[in-house]
Design a protein around this motif. Structure first.
Motif, PDB file in Angstrom:
ATOM      1  N   ASP A  20      -6.126   2.097  -5.808  1.00 20.81           N
ATOM      2  CA  ASP A  20      -5.187   2.997  -6.885  1.00 20.81           C
ATOM      3  C   ASP A  20      -3.845   3.076  -6.234  1.00 20.81           C
ATOM      4  N   ASP A  21      -3.656   2.979  -4.898  1.00 20.13           N
ATOM      5  CA  ASP A  21      -2.255   2.877  -4.330  1.00 20.13           C
ATOM      6  C   ASP A  21      -1.700   1.612  -3.875  1.00 20.13           C
ATOM      7  N   GLU A  22      -2.167   0.662  -4.355  1.00 20.31           N
ATOM      8  CA  GLU A  22      -1.636  -0.587  -4.068  1.00 20.31           C
ATOM      9  C   GLU A  22      -1.026  -1.456  -5.094  1.00 20.31           C
ATOM     10  N   PHE A  23       0.082  -1.919  -4.909  1.00 14.40           N
ATOM     11  CA  PHE A  23       0.834  -2.727  -5.836  1.00 14.40           C
ATOM     12  C   PHE A  23       1.574  -3.811  -4.921  1.00 14.40           C
ATOM     13  N   PHE A  24       1.220  -5.012  -5.460  1.00 12.31           N
ATOM     14  CA  PHE A  24       1.676  -6.297  -4.517  1.00 12.31           C
ATOM     15  C   PHE A  24       3.022  -6.519  -5.316  1.00 12.31           C
ATOM     16  N   TRP A  25       4.123  -6.380  -4.946  1.00 10.99           N
ATOM     17  CA  TRP A  25       5.496  -6.796  -5.221  1.00 10.99           C
ATOM     18  C   TRP A  25       5.376  -8.017  -5.255  1.00 10.99           C
ATOM     19  N   GLN A  26       5.077  -8.819  -4.389  1.00 11.08           N
ATOM     20  CA  GLN A  26       5.174 -10.238  -4.266  1.00 11.08           C
ATOM     21  C   GLN A  26       4.361 -10.965  -5.246  1.00 11.08           C
ATOM     22  N   ASP A  27       3.608 -10.566  -6.144  1.00  9.52           N
ATOM     23  CA  ASP A  27       2.723 -11.045  -7.033  1.00  9.52           C
ATOM     24  C   ASP A  27       3.723 -11.031  -8.455  1.00  9.52           C
ATOM     25  N   TYR A  28       4.612 -10.316  -8.480  1.00 16.41           N
ATOM     26  CA  TYR A  28       5.564 -10.228  -9.599  1.00 16.41           C
ATOM     27  C   TYR A  28       7.003 -10.847  -9.517  1.00 16.41           C
ATOM     28  N   MET A  29       7.412 -10.638  -8.014  1.00 16.35           N
ATOM     29  CA  MET A  29       8.683 -11.118  -7.856  1.00 16.35           C
ATOM     30  C   MET A  29       8.887 -12.362  -6.901  1.00 16.35           C
ATOM     31  N   GLY A  30       7.644 -12.848  -6.575  1.00 14.18           N
ATOM     32  CA  GLY A  30       7.611 -14.166  -5.928  1.00 14.18           C
ATOM     33  C   GLY A  30       7.991 -14.132  -4.370  1.00 14.18           C
ATOM     34  N   LYS A  31       8.149 -15.096  -3.853  1.00 14.12           N
ATOM     35  CA  LYS A  31       8.313 -15.216  -2.484  1.00 14.12           C
ATOM     36  C   LYS A  31       9.681 -14.584  -2.026  1.00 14.12           C
ATOM     37  N   ASN A  75       3.327   4.088  -5.567  1.00 13.42           N
ATOM     38  CA  ASN A  75       2.792   4.869  -7.006  1.00 13.42           C
ATOM     39  C   ASN A  75       2.566   3.845  -7.914  1.00 13.42           C
ATOM     40  N   ALA A  76       1.272   3.128  -7.768  1.00 10.15           N
ATOM     41  CA  ALA A  76       0.987   1.964  -8.557  1.00 10.15           C
ATOM     42  C   ALA A  76       0.802   2.354 -10.246  1.00 10.15           C
ATOM     43  N   ALA A  77       0.417   3.578 -10.244  1.00  4.13           N
ATOM     44  CA  ALA A  77       0.287   3.798 -11.851  1.00  4.13           C
ATOM     45  C   ALA A  77       1.425   3.829 -12.394  1.00  4.13           C
ATOM     46  N   TYR A  78       2.641   4.358 -11.700  1.00  2.81           N
ATOM     47  CA  TYR A  78       4.124   4.282 -12.533  1.00  2.81           C
ATOM     48  C   TYR A  78       4.596   2.884 -12.477  1.00  2.81           C
ATOM     49  N   LEU A  79       4.356   1.915 -11.421  1.00  2.00           N
ATOM     50  CA  LEU A  79       4.791   0.562 -11.515  1.00  2.00           C
ATOM     51  C   LEU A  79       4.185  -0.113 -12.404  1.00  2.00           C
ATOM     52  N   SER A  87       0.683  -1.199   0.161  1.00  2.00           N
ATOM     53  CA  SER A  87       0.000  -0.113  -0.060  1.00  2.00           C
ATOM     54  C   SER A  87       0.946   1.261   0.073  1.00  2.00           C
ATOM     55  N   GLY A  88       0.433   2.280  -0.248  1.00  2.00           N
ATOM     56  CA  GLY A  88       1.260   3.635  -0.392  1.00  2.00           C
ATOM     57  C   GLY A  88       1.933   3.700  -1.490  1.00  2.00           C
TER      58      GLY A  88
END
Length: 751
Positions: A560-571, A164-168, A161-162
């Motif tokens: 809008d401000d959420e981006f789950f890094w783990q969903d792309y980079m894994g464990k 810049n999900a639009a950029y990522l 959370s928190g």
């Protein structure tokens, strides 16, 4: 509380601010005037009666309480530094408030060793739209804190959370392969008159057809067809030229007619729709075709109406002018669903629609596509296009018939123009037998097209009837009724207009890893001269259904401000975050992983976090400490759960930090926490006692060598419009900077 006593109740640390000194002086002068007036009045009264007058005025209870609370020293003075040499008493703060050097600045400096920014050091505050880092405010904070001797705890380097999900998300967006080429059309019929064998054109009895000489065609090389009407007729359709295309048009279809045309004199040629040459259907088809004495190209797109449906030929009416008209390169094309335009989604082909006239419970209206072979503990991706007559929310899920349990893709917004969706869910149970769209709480008509359901690691679409170009089958497929069915042709989804290529999971992993490295390296390098402790990974663990697993955005409606890094980079996303923080920071920086809800009675989340940290360290990086956010509620949170958590955290041998301690209160049997104005003095005292009990447990159960410190998350009570525990009594001070029993509870715990 009267104005004359107010200055004596406000926390002495805040009174040191000049504005409050002035208030205090004014109140004292007001008090002295009142005292003098009372003495004069008393003297006058004694003249009338020399008997002794005795006055015994009881001190107001609120004043007495505040006087006792204000006898306490600043909070940080109660920390036994000899026994706790590394312990830091911290507070959550606003960067802007602290940098302003006002009352909050003074309160923090007097009472705390350290502060943690609530928002202003997070990804969304720092990373700009172009990926650059804006660090001016952070640098001002560091300078202000350094001058005051207050340390800053870095919060936070990797969180869902928190952000810049639009950029990522822009970094992993599909790759544009080429610029759009405009609409793509399938040729239905055409003739260029170079061959005598063509049979898809003819004339009626009053029109004479012949070929021009070679080289007199529209291109200046070939030949063209010359159609002559020798006399003006009674009706324009008495002399006609026919172009047939051998199909039966359907309402809603789109066609493009092109031809090269000229005439011996300028004319406008009206057109008719005909079922076949000479078999009239409708008076207007592609409108009037202008012809001048020079070759010109005519082009027009036409959408078939109910009046022109079933047409198979076009008639050009030549009866009202006695002249010759020349035709060349006649082509009729039908819109191809695979085509697209640059301006955005367009309609093409078929779609499936479902309609609900009146909103109710979301499960009261559903469509189901039957499935087989759905696996448990498996990620599934659902892709489709959708639009609606009225913008609104619907939802999708994988469901098990009979028991009606499901794994939900979440709720999503359907706009009034076509939009493509990609939703993910981790299916928790094998044997799901239906893809369900639920729309009972939506009122309107929804269209869907190009549905795709795939299991992780597979490209096989589990939805056989996915684009509806071959109909909808029986109810065993999608099915139809008065509230659902196949759209008219031309109402389907035709694509977004730009050829694209989705990036592979491997490409996305590399891109997001680089973005994380860029943020962490920039932040840590910038701050390393003053900030030496970081909340590197924040809130990694899931809440439900299994708190021992990592949190995920799959199957959720992501903010809008959420981006789950783990969903792309894994464990290993936390491994990378720790590695980068270590690489770009100081050698002896203290790096934490932090989470909330660890004090739960079952300790599942706490043990899950400890296990995850063990996994992270097995990959060759070191985690120095564990942060426990303790957003507790008196009447709900048990001290037994807190004690179990502290015992388990201490057993890791790592530093233990109570990172965000605040407290609400809920009476027994109530369903909601009390608002600040609802509390009695006894309830305030009970909150203070619970603070003491928590802090006592920390010092009892966490060895001195592992005590990093305790951070109180809110100095003051939460405002009514706050996004965090709105209008709850979570502070040690109230909104007027008056100390509360919570203050004494914390102080007594620190003693």
């Amino acid at each position: 509380m009267t104005e004359s006593t107010a200055a004596f109740i406000i926390d002495q640390q805040v009174v040191d601010a000049p504005i409050f000194k002035n208030i205090k002086q004014l109140n004292m002068r007001h008090y002295n005037k009142m005292l003098l007036g009372s003495m004069v009045a008393l003297a006058m009264a004694s003249c009338a009666d020399d008997s002794k007058l005795e006055f015994d005025v009881e001190k107001p209870e609120t004043v007495a309480i505040m006087e006792e609370i204000n006898k306490y020293e600043p909070l940080k003075s109660y920390v036994n530094r000899a026994e706790n040499p590394q312990f830091k008493l911290g507070v959550g703060a606003s960067l802007a408030d602290y940098n302003a050097k006002g009352l909050i600045y003074r309160l923090i400096n007097h009472n705390f060793d350290e502060m943690t920014m609530g928002y202003e050091m997070k990804h969304a505050s720092i990373v700009q739209a172009d990926g650059s880092l804006k660090l001016n405010d952070v640098n001002d904070l560091i300078a202000t804190a350094k001058e005051a001797g207050v340390t800053v705890f870095g919060h936070t380097l990797c969180w869902h959370s928190g952000q810049n999900a639009a950029y990522l998300n822009s970094l992993i967006a599909p790759e544009i392969l080429s610029e759009p080429a405009g609409p793509t059309w399938d040729e239905v019929a055409g003739v260029n008159f170079e061959s005598d064998a063509a049979s898809n054109y003819s004339v009626n009895a009053n029109a004479i057809a012949s070929f021009t000489a070679d080289g007199e065609g529209a291109d200046g090389k070939g030949r063209a067809l010359k159609v002559t009407n020798e006399a003006v007729r009674t009706n324009e359709w008495d002399a006609q030229f026919y172009f047939s295309f051998g199909l039966s048009m359907v309402e809603g279809e789109q066609y493009e007619l092109t031809m090269d045309v000229k005439a011996d004199e300028a004319v406008n040629i009206n057109t008719q729709a005909q079922v076949s040459p000479g078999n009239y259907k409708h008076w207007d088809f592609f409108g009037a075709i202008p012809a001048t004495t020079q070759w010109t190209e005519f082009k027009k797109v036409y959408t078939v109406t109910a009046s022109t449906a079933t047409s198979g030929a076009i008639a050009l009416n030549l009866g009202k002018f006695a002249t010759s008209v020349y035709f060349d390169n006649i082509v009729l094309k039908k819109y191809n669903e695979g085509g697209s335009v640059a301006s955005g989604p367009i309609s093409a082909g078929y779609a499936y629609w479902f309609e609900n006239p009146t909103a109710g419970n979301f499960w009261s209206c559903q469509i189901k596509y039957p499935l087989t072979g759905i696996q448990g503990s498996k990620d599934y991706t659902l892709k489709f296009a959708a639009k609606a007559t009225v913008a609104g929310k619907i939802r999708a899920e994988l469901q098990t018939s009979g028991v009606w349990t499901s794994s939900s893709f979440g709720q999503f917004d359907v706009p009034t123009e076509w939009k493509e969706f990609e939703l993910k869910v981790q299916n928790t149970e094998a044997g799901r037998d239906g893809l369900i769209f639920s729309f009972g709480d939506y009122a309107g008509k929804v269209f869907i097209d190009n549905v795709s359901l795939t299991a992780d690691g597979s490209s096989t679409n589990l939805v056989a009837d996915s684009d509806f170009e071959n109909g909808i089958g029986s109810w065993a497929g999608w099915g139809g009724s008065s509230t659902r069915g196949l759209s008219a042709e031309g109402e389907g989804f035709g694509g977004m207009g730009i050829p694209i290529r989705e990036k592979t999971p491997e490409e996305k992993r590399e891109i997001i890893d680089t973005a994380l490295k860029t943020f962490i390296s920039g932040m840590v390098t910038n701050c390393k001269d003053y900030i030496t402790a970081w909340d590197v990974v924040n809130e990694p663990m899931s809440d439900w259904p299994d708190p021992s697993q990592l949190k995920t955005g799959v199957g959720k409606t992501v903010a809008d401000d959420e981006f789950f890094w783990q969903d792309y980079m894994g464990k290993d996303y936390a491994v990378q975050a720790i590695k980068y923080a270590r690489e770009f920071g100081n050698e002896d920086d203290l790096l934490f992983i932090n989470d909330y809800g660890l004090e739960g009675a079952d300790q599942k989340k706490c043990k899950g976090l400890i296990d995850y940290i063990a996994y992270v360290e097995s990959k060759g990086v070191k985690v120095d400490g564990i942060g426990t956010q303790m957003h507790v509620t008196l009447g709900v949170t048990s001290i037994e759960g807190i004690r179990d958590m502290l015992t388990n955290l201490a057993a890791t041998g790592k530093l233990v930090k109570i990172s965000e301690l605040d407290m609400g209160i809920r009476p027994e049997g109530a369903s909601e926490n009390l608002k600040t104005s609802e509390l009695t003095d006894d309830q305030h005292r009970a909150m203070g006692a619970f603070y003491k009990e928590i802090i006592d447990a920390y010092f009892e159960l966490v060895p001195a060598s592992q005590r990093y410190g305790i951070t109180l998350w809110s100095a003051q009570d939460s405002p009514a419009k706050s996004s965090w525990r709105a209008d709850e009594p979570i502070g040690l001070w109230n909104a007027k900077f008056e100390r509360k029993h919570a203050y004494t509870g914390v102080a007594d715990g620190l003693k």
